[in-house]
Each structure stands twice: as C-alpha cells, then as structure tokens.
Design a protein around this motif. Structure first.
Motif: not given
Length: 98
Positions: A10, A22-23
């Motif tokens: 990321l 989010w992950d």
C-alpha cells in the motif's frame, strides 16, 4: 510474493483518510479480480476539510491530462466521474468483507 514476502503493498501520502475496515475492503476487492496476483487498485481520493468534514462533491475521480508546464512536463489533474454506480444505503458498494 513481493519484497519481503508481503501479500500486498500500500502506498499513500499524508492526504489520505481511511474508513473503518478499509484493509479488509481492499483485499475483498482484489480477490474479485480475474487474477488477484496481478491486480492493482488505484484511486485519486476526494478532498476533505479538517477535522472530519467531507468534500461536498465526493464523486470518484480519475486523473486526466492537464497540459504541459513551462518545462514541457505533462501535468495531470483530477476530474470527477459523471456517471457513478449506485451505492448501498451505507455509502459503499456492498462488496462482502470476510
């Protein structure tokens, strides 16, 4: 596998904001790709106002050519998408998260 055996990489800058989960959301998106090992997810995030405000126009954006500067370097700018897919009532596309 990548650099030190990571499954994912990321890259962000200091202007990013993250939502809860989010992950897991991004991993679920990658796994929906025809070949997840070669998948790349990219975005041009919407602006926001500190501390918690969101931009009035938070449509997804794409990078487009903005012209050449005095040095001949191509500059890019963000352009909001005109047609945006409908989202669920919670504001997300309802991709199942494991």
């Amino acid at each position: 596998r990548l650099y030190r055996g990571e499954d994912y990489v990321l890259s962000v800058d200091s202007h990013m904001r993250f939502r809860e989960g989010w992950d897991d959301y991004l991993v679920a998106r990658i796994l929906r790709c025809p070949d997840p090992r070669r998948a790349v997810i990219t975005a041009y995030p919407p602006g926001y106002e500190l501390p918690h405000g969101r931009a009035a126009d938070a449509r997804p954006t794409v990078l487009v050519p903005g012209g050449f500067d005095d040095s001949g370097v191509l500059r890019v700018r963000g352009r909001a998408l005109r047609n945006v897919p409908k989202l669920g009532p919670d504001g997300n596309d309802n991709v199942p998260v494991p």
